[in-house]
Design a protein around this motif. Structure first.
Motif, mmCIF file in Angstrom:
data_model
loop_
_atom_site.group_PDB
_atom_site.id
_atom_site.type_symbol
_atom_site.label_atom_id
_atom_site.label_comp_id
_atom_site.label_asym_id
_atom_site.label_seq_id
_atom_site.Cartn_x
_atom_site.Cartn_y
_atom_site.Cartn_z
ATOM 1 N N GLY A 203 -68.400 -59.408 56.061
ATOM 2 C CA GLY A 203 -67.879 -60.150 57.208
ATOM 3 C C GLY A 203 -67.574 -61.591 56.862
ATOM 4 O O GLY A 203 -66.533 -62.136 57.254
ATOM 5 N N ASP A 204 -68.476 -62.249 56.092
ATOM 6 C CA ASP A 204 -68.225 -63.628 55.660
ATOM 7 C C ASP A 204 -67.013 -63.698 54.743
ATOM 8 O O ASP A 204 -66.221 -64.646 54.818
ATOM 9 C CB ASP A 204 -69.451 -64.191 54.934
ATOM 10 N N LEU A 205 -66.846 -62.708 53.876
ATOM 11 C CA LEU A 205 -65.702 -62.690 52.967
ATOM 12 C C LEU A 205 -64.387 -62.642 53.744
ATOM 13 O O LEU A 205 -63.458 -63.412 53.480
ATOM 14 C CB LEU A 205 -65.805 -61.485 52.025
ATOM 15 N N VAL A 206 -64.308 -61.749 54.720
ATOM 16 C CA VAL A 206 -63.088 -61.615 55.509
ATOM 17 C C VAL A 206 -62.840 -62.868 56.341
ATOM 18 O O VAL A 206 -61.724 -63.404 56.384
ATOM 19 C CB VAL A 206 -63.178 -60.372 56.417
ATOM 20 N N VAL A 211 -59.918 -67.973 57.291
ATOM 21 C CA VAL A 211 -59.927 -69.399 57.626
ATOM 22 C C VAL A 211 -59.188 -70.201 56.562
ATOM 23 O O VAL A 211 -58.416 -71.122 56.868
ATOM 24 C CB VAL A 211 -61.378 -69.895 57.787
ATOM 25 N N ALA A 212 -59.395 -69.864 55.296
ATOM 26 C CA ALA A 212 -58.721 -70.585 54.218
ATOM 27 C C ALA A 212 -57.207 -70.369 54.258
ATOM 28 O O ALA A 212 -56.430 -71.312 54.045
ATOM 29 C CB ALA A 212 -59.280 -70.133 52.867
ATOM 30 N N ARG A 213 -56.770 -69.166 54.551
ATOM 31 C CA ARG A 213 -55.329 -68.879 54.612
ATOM 32 C C ARG A 213 -54.675 -69.549 55.807
ATOM 33 O O ARG A 213 -53.460 -69.768 55.799
ATOM 34 C CB ARG A 213 -55.111 -67.370 54.679
ATOM 35 N N PRO A 217 -59.276 -74.855 54.109
ATOM 36 C CA PRO A 217 -60.087 -74.447 52.943
ATOM 37 C C PRO A 217 -61.462 -75.096 52.926
ATOM 38 O O PRO A 217 -62.430 -74.477 52.495
ATOM 39 C CB PRO A 217 -59.234 -74.902 51.753
ATOM 40 N N ARG A 218 -61.571 -76.346 53.390
ATOM 41 C CA ARG A 218 -62.879 -77.015 53.381
ATOM 42 C C ARG A 218 -63.834 -76.339 54.356
ATOM 43 O O ARG A 218 -65.034 -76.207 54.071
ATOM 44 C CB ARG A 218 -62.707 -78.493 53.729
ATOM 45 N N MET A 219 -63.305 -75.903 55.502
ATOM 46 C CA MET A 219 -64.145 -75.190 56.451
ATOM 47 C C MET A 219 -64.606 -73.860 55.856
ATOM 48 O O MET A 219 -65.767 -73.457 56.013
ATOM 49 C CB MET A 219 -63.377 -74.936 57.752
#
Length: 261
Positions: A203-206, A211-213, A217-219
């Motif tokens: 779940g964290d990976l997805v 969020v990065a896309r 990216p910092r978040m």
């Protein structure tokens, strides 16, 4: 709407120093039409309920197949988890008041909890809460007008019910993995640092990738570090702290795979 073709709009996507703007002319008429389409008019209680529980529309064939395969599960979740972003529906609120408390007890495995004074489980007393909520909804809310407390109350109730469902599903996943370990003879520690750990981080990976896309990216990096840290401090530290406060002893054998863990 202001004078003639003028519309005053609160826009959260504007700059930090100005949270509102005034637009005119054709842009104003187009924006007003968009705002009216965002909240469609009610077509009746049964039509609204059917629209709410209808499978989600998807563009791809795979998405349509998936929507119809999981339609029963989605309906169950919608019956028990309030959604603050959905349109206000008084009958649906009554349904949530009936099913929500009992479903929460079932998910956290407390429906059969009873004291020496009352032999019945909590399931026998929770309907009192449901009746109180139903009475409040009937007399304090309107069918066509959204209550002032709707978003706050539904957000809080949806969060609590989501936690209950996550707890229930996680418990069942752990039981299944433990059964696989017994059948295959694999040590529980190995299962913990592989299957359970991987599943816990999917779940964290997805979420972090999404969020990065989206341009943050910092978040995403902060979440990638903060998520596992939070799991360690709360998921690992809190149960041991509670056990220590209760005076219990939790023995840990540091040998073999436990040292690697």
């Amino acid at each position: 709407m202001g004078h003639d073709d003028e519309i005053f709009v609160e826009d959260p996507q504007t700059s930090m120093t100005s949270s509102c703007c005034t637009i005119h002319g054709e842009h104003a008429r187009s924006r007003a039409a968009t705002l009216r389409q965002a909240v469609p008019p009610s077509n009746g209680i049964f039509s609204d309920l059917l629209h709410f529980f209808a499978p989600e529309q998807a563009d791809s064939t795979f998405g349509k197949i998936k929507a119809y395969i999981f339609v029963l599960l989605v309906v169950l979740l919608k019956l028990t988890i309030p959604k603050s972003d959905a349109r206000w529906s008084k009958p649906l609120a009554i349904i949530h008041a009936i099913l929500g408390p009992q479903c929460l007890l079932f998910n956290i495995q407390s429906e059969c909890f009873w004291s020496l004074r009352f032999r019945e489980g909590l399931w026998a007393y929770v309907p009192i809460i449901s009746v109180a909520l139903i009475v409040f909804i009937i007399f304090a809310t309107s069918v066509n007008e959204e209550p002032r407390f709707y978003e706050v109350a539904y957000s809080l109730a949806g969060f609590i019910m989501s936690i209950g469902w996550i707890y229930c599903i996680s418990t069942e996943v752990v039981e299944v993995v433990e059964m696989l370990g017994v059948v295959s003879g694999i040590d529980q520690v190995v299962l913990g640092v592989t299957i359970i750990a991987w599943a816990n981080e999917v779940g964290d990976l997805v979420a972090d990738t999404s969020v990065a896309r989206q341009g943050f990216p910092r978040m995403a990096m902060a979440a990638a570090i903060g998520g596992p840290l939070f799991n360690q401090l709360i998921g690992f530290g809190l149960p041991f702290t509670i056990a220590k406060l209760k005076g219990d002893t939790v023995p840990i054998s540091l040998c073999g795979v436990n040292i690697i863990m």
